[in-house]
Design a protein around this motif. Sequence first.
Motif: not given
Length: 255
Positions: A20-34, A59-64, A69-70, A97-101
């Motif tokens: 949603g949005g334009s240019g620098s205002d835009r977001i990346i959004f995902r709704q994920l399900f376990e 925890i069961e979907t952390a790798e997904r 993200v990558k 552990a999977l994504l240091p930082g």
Amino acid sequence: MRLFRPLSLLLATRRFCSGGGSGSDRIIFRQLFEPKSCTYTYLIGCQATRNAVYIDPVIETAERDANLVKQLGLNLVYAINTHLHADHVTGTGRLKALLPGCRSVISGAYKARADVHIEDGTKIDFGRLQLETRSTPGHTDGCLTYVLHSHAMAFTGDALLIRGCGRTDFQQGSPDRLYESVHSQIFGLPEHYLLYPAHDYTGQSVTTVAEEKKYNSRLTKSKAEFINIMNNLNLPYPKQIDTALPANMICGMQD
């Protein structure tokens, strides 16, 4: 209390995947399900800076979730919990552990292990986006709702579900406090704001402030009626509670 920088404005869409949005205002959004615990996990990213947060990872979907993200070329800054969950083990520790930082975040009310402890009014900044933290106790004593005002979105955890709400019979729950929390902190938002819960058991994904003020089967009642309903639900304890609560006190048993 502020955790990065303030940001810009825009509206969001109801879709699972949004830019949603334009240019620098835009977001990346995902709704994920376990599916085991029927938990929704939310990924919100700043299109301009690629900084992102997860809300309520499992925890069961952390790798997904780490792989997503990558794939999207994001930098996961925070993994955030709306509350100390009793029905699943959080994925915050595993994501660290999977994504240091990445840093784990939870309410300071629980005295649970986390990199950052927050409270009512904390501003969580990531890139040009900012989440406002609102204290919404009642389901537990440390429940938080996160509001993305720039895109008219709020993430309500178990405090408010679609046409319902979280239980109040354990973890210092209180129907009186939950009623006050929802009416003041969530129903007090503009009526067009989109509300995203931590769970749904009926196949729905999103609602609005206006819809819940009109159609929520519990929270449209008087406070006395609501308290009576909640005190007589007689629900079984969550199946994973004996594993989930101690694990979630130490960031999902991952450091």
